[in-house]
Scaffold this active site. Structure first.
Site, PDB file in Angstrom:
ATOM      1  N   GLY A  98      -7.326  14.892   4.007  1.00  0.00           N
ATOM      2  CA  GLY A  98      -7.481  13.772   3.071  1.00  0.00           C
ATOM      3  C   GLY A  98      -6.355  12.781   3.296  1.00  0.00           C
ATOM      4  O   GLY A  98      -5.391  13.073   4.006  1.00  0.00           O
ATOM      5  N   LYS A 121      -1.278   2.031   4.433  1.00  0.00           N
ATOM      6  CA  LYS A 121      -0.785   3.255   5.046  1.00  0.00           C
ATOM      7  C   LYS A 121       0.704   3.357   4.749  1.00  0.00           C
ATOM      8  O   LYS A 121       1.468   2.466   5.126  1.00  0.00           O
ATOM      9  CB  LYS A 121      -1.038   3.164   6.563  1.00  0.00           C
ATOM     10  CG  LYS A 121      -0.954   4.473   7.301  1.00  0.00           C
ATOM     11  CD  LYS A 121      -1.576   4.325   8.685  1.00  0.00           C
ATOM     12  CE  LYS A 121      -1.278   5.520   9.557  1.00  0.00           C
ATOM     13  NZ  LYS A 121      -1.856   5.378  10.898  1.00  0.00           N
ATOM     14  N   GLY A 134       4.151  11.055   1.606  1.00  0.00           N
ATOM     15  CA  GLY A 134       3.209   9.947   1.441  1.00  0.00           C
ATOM     16  C   GLY A 134       3.719   8.619   1.979  1.00  0.00           C
ATOM     17  O   GLY A 134       3.097   7.584   1.768  1.00  0.00           O
ATOM     18  N   ARG A 184      -4.243  -1.851   6.854  1.00  0.00           N
ATOM     19  CA  ARG A 184      -5.197  -1.644   7.942  1.00  0.00           C
ATOM     20  C   ARG A 184      -6.581  -2.092   7.503  1.00  0.00           C
ATOM     21  O   ARG A 184      -7.003  -1.802   6.386  1.00  0.00           O
ATOM     22  CB  ARG A 184      -5.205  -0.158   8.284  1.00  0.00           C
ATOM     23  CG  ARG A 184      -6.199   0.235   9.328  1.00  0.00           C
ATOM     24  CD  ARG A 184      -5.806   1.535   9.973  1.00  0.00           C
ATOM     25  NE  ARG A 184      -6.130   2.701   9.159  1.00  0.00           N
ATOM     26  CZ  ARG A 184      -5.878   3.951   9.553  1.00  0.00           C
ATOM     27  NH1 ARG A 184      -5.298   4.187  10.704  1.00  0.00           N
ATOM     28  NH2 ARG A 184      -6.184   4.962   8.783  1.00  0.00           N
ATOM     29  N   ARG A 191     -14.732   9.308   8.808  1.00  0.00           N
ATOM     30  CA  ARG A 191     -14.356  10.046  10.007  1.00  0.00           C
ATOM     31  C   ARG A 191     -15.345  11.174  10.261  1.00  0.00           C
ATOM     32  O   ARG A 191     -16.083  11.569   9.340  1.00  0.00           O
ATOM     33  CB  ARG A 191     -12.951  10.648   9.789  1.00  0.00           C
ATOM     34  CG  ARG A 191     -11.902   9.613   9.434  1.00  0.00           C
ATOM     35  CD  ARG A 191     -10.834  10.194   8.517  1.00  0.00           C
ATOM     36  NE  ARG A 191      -9.974   9.141   7.964  1.00  0.00           N
ATOM     37  CZ  ARG A 191      -8.886   8.674   8.555  1.00  0.00           C
ATOM     38  NH1 ARG A 191      -8.485   9.193   9.690  1.00  0.00           N
ATOM     39  NH2 ARG A 191      -8.190   7.701   8.020  1.00  0.00           N
ATOM     40  N   ASP A 260     -10.408  14.407  12.494  1.00  0.00           N
ATOM     41  CA  ASP A 260     -10.079  13.495  11.383  1.00  0.00           C
ATOM     42  C   ASP A 260      -9.597  12.153  11.907  1.00  0.00           C
ATOM     43  O   ASP A 260      -9.439  11.206  11.130  1.00  0.00           O
ATOM     44  CB  ASP A 260      -9.016  14.116  10.464  1.00  0.00           C
ATOM     45  CG  ASP A 260      -7.807  14.628  11.238  1.00  0.00           C
ATOM     46  OD1 ASP A 260      -7.997  15.425  12.154  1.00  0.00           O
ATOM     47  OD2 ASP A 260      -6.682  14.203  10.919  1.00  0.00           O
TER      48      ASP A 260
HETATM   49  P1  AMP Z   1      -2.155  12.119  11.188  1.00  0.00           P
HETATM   50  O1  AMP Z   1      -1.514  13.075  12.128  1.00  0.00           O
HETATM   51  O2  AMP Z   1      -1.325  10.885  10.924  1.00  0.00           O
HETATM   52  O3  AMP Z   1      -3.545  11.784  11.566  1.00  0.00           O
HETATM   53  O4  AMP Z   1      -2.195  12.872   9.772  1.00  0.00           O
HETATM   54  C1  AMP Z   1      -2.762  14.134   9.572  1.00  0.00           C
HETATM   55  C2  AMP Z   1      -2.799  14.429   8.084  1.00  0.00           C
HETATM   56  O5  AMP Z   1      -1.482  14.491   7.542  1.00  0.00           O
HETATM   57  C3  AMP Z   1      -3.537  13.399   7.260  1.00  0.00           C
HETATM   58  O6  AMP Z   1      -4.212  14.059   6.225  1.00  0.00           O
HETATM   59  C4  AMP Z   1      -2.428  12.530   6.734  1.00  0.00           C
HETATM   60  O7  AMP Z   1      -2.809  11.871   5.553  1.00  0.00           O
HETATM   61  C5  AMP Z   1      -1.332  13.554   6.489  1.00  0.00           C
HETATM   62  N1  AMP Z   1       0.008  12.959   6.544  1.00  0.00           N
HETATM   63  C6  AMP Z   1       0.637  12.433   7.606  1.00  0.00           C
HETATM   64  N2  AMP Z   1       1.868  11.994   7.282  1.00  0.00           N
HETATM   65  C7  AMP Z   1       2.042  12.238   5.969  1.00  0.00           C
HETATM   66  C8  AMP Z   1       3.102  12.017   5.033  1.00  0.00           C
HETATM   67  N3  AMP Z   1       4.247  11.443   5.388  1.00  0.00           N
HETATM   68  N4  AMP Z   1       2.900  12.408   3.758  1.00  0.00           N
HETATM   69  C9  AMP Z   1       1.756  12.982   3.382  1.00  0.00           C
HETATM   70  N5  AMP Z   1       0.740  13.225   4.203  1.00  0.00           N
HETATM   71  C10 AMP Z   1       0.856  12.858   5.486  1.00  0.00           C
HETATM   72 MG    MG Z   2      -5.067  10.798  10.950  1.00  0.00          MG
END
Ligand code: AMP
Ligand code: MG
Length: 493
Positions: A98, A121, A134, A184, A191, A260
């Site tokens: 998510g 983002k 986050g 974005r 997805r 995803d």
């Molecule tokens: P990504 O590798 O950027 O595609 O992210 C994979 C998952 O990790 C997704 O569900 C993102 O929303 C979550 N995510 C990535 N970075 C963070 C963060 N700093 N805080 C919380 N969730 C994150």
């Molecule tokens: Mg991602």
């Protein structure tokens, strides 16, 4: 109350026309979430060109107002911010995910009547954040801005970046970094993993509602088709085949093709450890965490097909009530992928060699050149660009007898095409002079993050905006790095 009114005015001035169509889907697919407050938002970059395409006027508000708007501090009228639920196979392992650090503001209706997702983002924690904060960091957000804008200019389907603001907050990674939010835009953020989520919770109505919504957004002409879910799967397969062919044609490595991170719209999404290849090597990998090379350049088409199989699996209940029949349908559609990919890829490679007609020997002609480039470690971008000339490209490497033999063979093939000047013009329109090379991107990010100097990035962005033009002032962006075999990219968290 007063704040609400004030913010509606900012949105009106800019020209936002927000709807909340995704937020009307079954509630299990999202959770209402407001962007977190930030300390001192400051604009790092605004994309006026994209704003124009979207019917927005960012000049109509002050830079301070733009900073607040793109830091999520003024929610425009009509928007109902949510975090979207999805699942995903990450490096082959299934997980519930998510939006952990993203918030969908809503869908903006652009001047052509099309709905465009607008997402922040890095705007704070959501129900899906798990252990994460986050938040996002300035460098990686500028990196997404640079590379996604370069992809758009190259004509590759992609999400876009409308703005990046620094939040004024400190974000802790290995070291304290500057917080940032990227805005974005996307055809949608649905997805493969969104379908995996909907299928995973085992509620057929939710899956159907999501599929109908995706069809309305991406394939409205299928809405009344009797076999619309099969047709939707087939359309998604076709878009992905076309997209990956474009990546291969320009030497782009996504780096983290988890399910995803694959959009059913066929746009490139989630710019993390992505990079452009310099010396041609099919086994190129840049991502620091991809030790097994799962997402290496040569694996991208196969991984796309694997991901599409996960999409097909999720859609099974909609394809036919009889599971065996549903599997047969899904298999048949998935089997279309290799041929479609090959044909898009070869069409792209023909253009790269100035060929507008098709001959049986073309595939071998292309393969021979690539094999030679691999052996010699020739630069992918420059080799194709420099071919568009009456003389063989300059440099010792191109005096190699094997290359000269290939060159003579290609020229003979080109002789059956008609006008040579036209062939060269075609080549210059598809083989970029400028791509975002890793060392130049790093240089721009270092100046922005460490030196507070955005001019290096703006100069790079100007070159990337017209990638098919060979301007003397952009010559430095054509030079490959001395050696990038040790170069590593990181997931942008
Ligand atoms: P990504 O590798 O950027 O595609 O992210 C994979 C998952 O990790 C997704 O569900 C993102 O929303 C979550 N995510 C990535 N970075 C963070 C963060 N700093 N805080 C919380 N969730 C994150
Ligand atoms: Mg991602």
């Amino acid at each position: 109350m007063f704040e609400q009114e004030a913010s509606a005015t900012v949105g009106d001035k800019v020209g936002w026309r927000f709807e909340d169509t995704y937020a009307r889907l079954p509630e299990v697919l999202f959770v209402p979430t407001a962007p977190a407050p930030v300390k001192a938002p400051r604009v790092a970059v605004l994309n006026h060109g994209l704003a124009g395409e979207l019917g927005l006027d960012l000049e109509a508000i002050s830079e301070e107002a733009a900073a607040r708007l793109f830091a999520g501090q003024d929610v425009p009228a009509g928007a109902r911010p949510i975090a979207q639920a999805y699942a995903g196979h990450q490096y082959g392992h299934f997980t519930m995910l998510g939006d952990g650090r993203a918030i969908l503001l809503g869908e903006h209706r652009d001047p052509s009547g099309r709905l465009v997702d607008v997402q922040f983002k890095g705007s704070g924690r959501t129900r899906y954040s798990r252990g994460g904060d986050g938040l996002a960091v300035l460098g990686p957000m500028l990196r997404e801005h640079i590379i996604s804008e370069a992809m758009a200019a190259l004509g590759v389907p992609t999400t876009r970046s409308l703005a990046v603001v620094a939040t004024g907050d400190v974000v802790y990674r290995e070291t304290p970094r500057q917080g940032a939010i990227l805005t974005r835009t996307a055809a949608s953020h649905i997805r493969v993993g969104t379908f995996q989520f909907a299928a995973g919770i085992g509620e057929p109505d939710v899956l159907r509602a999501l599929a109908d919504y995706a069809i309305e957004r991406h394939d409205p002409e299928l809405a009344d088709a009797p076999d619309k879910y099969r047709a939707f799967l087939s359309a998604a397969v076709d878009r992905q085949a076309a997209l990956i062919a474009r990546w291969q044609n320009v030497g782009f490595l996504h780096g983290v093709m988890n399910t995803d991170n694959m959009a059913v719209s066929g746009e490139t999404i989630d710019y993390g450890p992505c990079a452009f290849m310099n010396a041609y090597d099919p086994r190129t990998v840049f991502s620091s965490i991809d030790r097994g090379g799962r997402y290496a350049y040569e694996n991208q088409p196969g991984i796309a097909q694997w991901n599409l199989a996960r999409l097909a699996e999720a859609l099974l209940p909609l394809l036919d009530p009889d599971q065996q029949k549903a599997i047969a349908i899904a298999t048949e559609v998935l089997e279309e992928f290799p041929e479609r990919f090959e044909s898009y890829w070869l069409a792209g490679m023909r253009k790269k060699l100035g060929l507008q007609t098709a001959e049986l020997g073309d595939l071998d002609l292309v393969r021979s050149l690539l094999d030679w480039m691999h052996t010699m470690g020739a630069d992918f971008t420059n080799t194709f660009r420099d071919l568009a000339s009456d003389e063989p490209p300059a440099g010792d490497r191109f005096q190699d007898p094997e290359f000269l033999a290939w060159h003579a063979r290609w020229r003979e093939r080109l002789g059956r095409e008609g006008d040579r000047a036209e062939a060269f013009a075609l080549m210059r329109s598809v083989n970029p002079a400028v791509v975002p090379r890793n060392h130049r991107v790093e240089e721009a990010l270092a100046a922005a993050e460490q030196g507070d100097d955005l001019s290096v990035m703006h100069d790079l962005l100007a070159a990337l905006a017209s990638p098919f033009e060979d301007r003397p002032e952009h010559a430095k962006y054509r030079e490959p790095p001395a050696d990038d075999r040790g170069y590593r990219t990181f997931c942008g968290t």
